[in-house]
Motif scaffolding. Sequence first.
Motif, PDB file in Angstrom:
ATOM      1  N   LEU A  25     -44.576   5.432   4.427  1.00 50.35           N
ATOM      2  CA  LEU A  25     -45.689   4.565   4.795  1.00 50.35           C
ATOM      3  C   LEU A  25     -45.245   3.456   5.746  1.00 50.35           C
ATOM      4  N   VAL A  26     -46.178   3.006   6.575  1.00 51.62           N
ATOM      5  CA  VAL A  26     -45.953   1.842   7.428  1.00 51.62           C
ATOM      6  C   VAL A  26     -46.032   0.597   6.552  1.00 51.62           C
ATOM      7  N   ASN A  27     -45.110  -0.333   6.762  1.00 46.44           N
ATOM      8  CA  ASN A  27     -45.060  -1.565   5.976  1.00 46.44           C
ATOM      9  C   ASN A  27     -45.297  -2.785   6.855  1.00 46.44           C
ATOM     10  N   GLY A  28     -45.628  -3.895   6.210  1.00 44.36           N
ATOM     11  CA  GLY A  28     -45.871  -5.133   6.933  1.00 44.36           C
ATOM     12  C   GLY A  28     -47.359  -5.419   7.042  1.00 44.36           C
ATOM     13  N   LEU A  29     -47.733  -6.235   8.025  1.00 47.11           N
ATOM     14  CA  LEU A  29     -49.142  -6.567   8.243  1.00 47.11           C
ATOM     15  C   LEU A  29     -49.831  -5.352   8.859  1.00 47.11           C
ATOM     16  N   LEU A  30     -50.743  -4.749   8.113  1.00 41.86           N
ATOM     17  CA  LEU A  30     -51.384  -3.499   8.525  1.00 41.86           C
ATOM     18  C   LEU A  30     -52.738  -3.720   9.181  1.00 41.86           C
ATOM     19  N   PHE A  31     -53.400  -4.811   8.811  1.00 48.05           N
ATOM     20  CA  PHE A  31     -54.679  -5.158   9.434  1.00 48.05           C
ATOM     21  C   PHE A  31     -54.753  -6.668   9.556  1.00 48.05           C
ATOM     22  N   GLU A  32     -55.038  -7.123  10.769  1.00 50.44           N
ATOM     23  CA  GLU A  32     -55.090  -8.552  11.052  1.00 50.44           C
ATOM     24  C   GLU A  32     -56.509  -9.072  10.879  1.00 50.44           C
ATOM     25  N   GLY A  33     -56.691  -9.896   9.861  1.00 50.87           N
ATOM     26  CA  GLY A  33     -57.991 -10.496   9.604  1.00 50.87           C
ATOM     27  C   GLY A  33     -57.987 -11.971   9.947  1.00 50.87           C
ATOM     28  N   LYS A  34     -58.654 -12.760   9.119  1.00 48.29           N
ATOM     29  CA  LYS A  34     -58.793 -14.195   9.377  1.00 48.29           C
ATOM     30  C   LYS A  34     -57.435 -14.893   9.364  1.00 48.29           C
ATOM     31  N   GLU A  35     -57.337 -15.967  10.134  1.00 48.93           N
ATOM     32  CA  GLU A  35     -56.062 -16.675  10.273  1.00 48.93           C
ATOM     33  C   GLU A  35     -55.766 -17.570   9.075  1.00 48.93           C
ATOM     34  N   ASP A  36     -56.775 -18.237   8.554  1.00 48.93           N
ATOM     35  CA  ASP A  36     -56.589 -19.153   7.429  1.00 48.93           C
ATOM     36  C   ASP A  36     -56.712 -18.398   6.106  1.00 48.93           C
ATOM     37  N   VAL A  37     -55.748 -18.621   5.225  1.00 53.90           N
ATOM     38  CA  VAL A  37     -55.714 -17.913   3.940  1.00 53.90           C
ATOM     39  C   VAL A  37     -55.685 -18.923   2.796  1.00 53.90           C
ATOM     40  N   ASN A  38     -56.717 -18.877   1.955  1.00 57.64           N
ATOM     41  CA  ASN A  38     -56.794 -19.751   0.792  1.00 57.64           C
ATOM     42  C   ASN A  38     -56.487 -19.019  -0.511  1.00 57.64           C
ATOM     43  N   LYS A  39     -56.744 -17.714  -0.518  1.00 59.28           N
ATOM     44  CA  LYS A  39     -56.548 -16.930  -1.733  1.00 59.28           C
ATOM     45  C   LYS A  39     -56.049 -15.540  -1.352  1.00 59.28           C
ATOM     46  N   ILE A  40     -55.086 -15.033  -2.132  1.00 59.70           N
ATOM     47  CA  ILE A  40     -54.489 -13.728  -1.845  1.00 59.70           C
ATOM     48  C   ILE A  40     -54.644 -12.817  -3.056  1.00 59.70           C
ATOM     49  N   ALA A  41     -55.130 -11.613  -2.819  1.00 57.65           N
ATOM     50  CA  ALA A  41     -55.225 -10.596  -3.864  1.00 57.65           C
ATOM     51  C   ALA A  41     -54.012  -9.678  -3.776  1.00 57.65           C
ATOM     52  N   PHE A  42     -53.535  -9.238  -4.927  1.00 51.62           N
ATOM     53  CA  PHE A  42     -52.415  -8.299  -5.004  1.00 51.62           C
ATOM     54  C   PHE A  42     -52.883  -7.070  -5.770  1.00 51.62           C
ATOM     55  N   ALA A  43     -52.479  -5.894  -5.299  1.00 52.62           N
ATOM     56  CA  ALA A  43     -52.921  -4.650  -5.932  1.00 52.62           C
ATOM     57  C   ALA A  43     -51.913  -3.550  -5.635  1.00 52.62           C
ATOM     58  N   VAL A  44     -52.030  -2.459  -6.368  1.00 53.12           N
ATOM     59  CA  VAL A  44     -51.151  -1.308  -6.130  1.00 53.12           C
ATOM     60  C   VAL A  44     -51.603  -0.541  -4.889  1.00 53.12           C
ATOM     61  N   ASP A  45     -52.910  -0.322  -4.760  1.00 53.82           N
ATOM     62  CA  ASP A  45     -53.435   0.559  -3.715  1.00 53.82           C
ATOM     63  C   ASP A  45     -54.386  -0.153  -2.757  1.00 53.82           C
ATOM     64  N   GLN A  55     -62.833  -8.770  -1.687  1.00 50.98           N
ATOM     65  CA  GLN A  55     -63.913  -9.567  -1.100  1.00 50.98           C
ATOM     66  C   GLN A  55     -64.702 -10.294  -2.191  1.00 50.98           C
ATOM     67  N   LYS A  56     -64.974  -9.615  -3.295  1.00 50.42           N
ATOM     68  CA  LYS A  56     -65.727 -10.224  -4.396  1.00 50.42           C
ATOM     69  C   LYS A  56     -64.955 -11.378  -5.034  1.00 50.42           C
ATOM     70  N   GLU A  57     -63.631 -11.278  -5.003  1.00 49.86           N
ATOM     71  CA  GLU A  57     -62.786 -12.343  -5.556  1.00 49.86           C
ATOM     72  C   GLU A  57     -62.664 -13.529  -4.604  1.00 49.86           C
ATOM     73  N   GLY A  58     -63.192 -13.375  -3.396  1.00 45.71           N
ATOM     74  CA  GLY A  58     -63.113 -14.451  -2.416  1.00 45.71           C
ATOM     75  C   GLY A  58     -61.741 -14.608  -1.799  1.00 45.71           C
ATOM     76  N   ALA A  59     -60.954 -13.529  -1.803  1.00 43.93           N
ATOM     77  CA  ALA A  59     -59.603 -13.579  -1.234  1.00 43.93           C
ATOM     78  C   ALA A  59     -59.644 -13.274   0.260  1.00 43.93           C
ATOM     79  N   ASP A  60     -58.721 -13.868   0.980  1.00 47.42           N
ATOM     80  CA  ASP A  60     -58.645 -13.706   2.431  1.00 47.42           C
ATOM     81  C   ASP A  60     -57.578 -12.709   2.853  1.00 47.42           C
ATOM     82  N   MET A  61     -56.759 -12.295   1.894  1.00 46.77           N
ATOM     83  CA  MET A  61     -55.649 -11.390   2.197  1.00 46.77           C
ATOM     84  C   MET A  61     -55.413 -10.485   0.996  1.00 46.77           C
ATOM     85  N   LEU A  62     -55.069  -9.240   1.280  1.00 47.82           N
ATOM     86  CA  LEU A  62     -54.761  -8.264   0.236  1.00 47.82           C
ATOM     87  C   LEU A  62     -53.348  -7.738   0.472  1.00 47.82           C
ATOM     88  N   VAL A  63     -52.495  -7.899  -0.525  1.00 45.78           N
ATOM     89  CA  VAL A  63     -51.118  -7.403  -0.462  1.00 45.78           C
ATOM     90  C   VAL A  63     -51.001  -6.234  -1.431  1.00 45.78           C
TER      91      VAL A  63
END
Length: 247
Positions: A25-45, A55-63
Amino acid sequence: MAQRNEIAGFLDEYLNIHEVEDKYLVNGLLFEGKEDVNKIAFAVDSSFDTICATQKEGADMLVVHHGFLSKVSIFPIVRHLKKRVAELVKTDINLYGAHIPLDVHPEVGNNICLCRLFDVNVKGKFSFGFWGEFKKEIDMDAFVKDINSRLNTECNVFGFGKKKIKTVAFVSGGAQYDILPAMLSDIDCLVTGENSHTTYLIAKDAGMNMISAGHYATETLGVCALSKIVKDKFKVDTVFIDKPTGL
């Protein structure tokens, strides 16, 4: 609040994204979204459901551990990929992936976390994971019950080896074919996520123990451990998106 590129840069360096070889798999930043990040979601998939939950959690980034850009085959942006990418575009959520780098990491990796969880004294690296010893021999059946309880899973067990085990190797995810090097290394038990018809026969004929604890279940610990590092570093809110597949 933190900046997208600052977070991605930190993760690149901390996880050795550009140094660790990953054929899948490709690693790193895979999709560039908003610049400011207040909340980050973490998940397996990086599934559609996970992106929607972010999006429902109001997170700006998904790792995630499993990004959706493959190195094995180039796949057009249709069907499942179109659905995922379209949701990222609509929500402007950043997507960051760390596959093998999060398996092998010596501090927050899936496999070192599994070793800690089951109180294994690590002796060295093994494939994409680690091997080590229990403080004393433990009962194989009791070990399986402990895994089921701690990982909230139902193990599939090839119990053809010793009934009392001392050495164990953890290689999370789809590492069933690591049963061969485990056998040649005289490791009492291999713990991974998946199994197969072929590895059943290998285990049976070799008199080997292999525990398949679930691909998903063996790969939640790494992203959860990483979330704590990121939360402390950037003082942002974090959340774990739990979307088990039962596999």
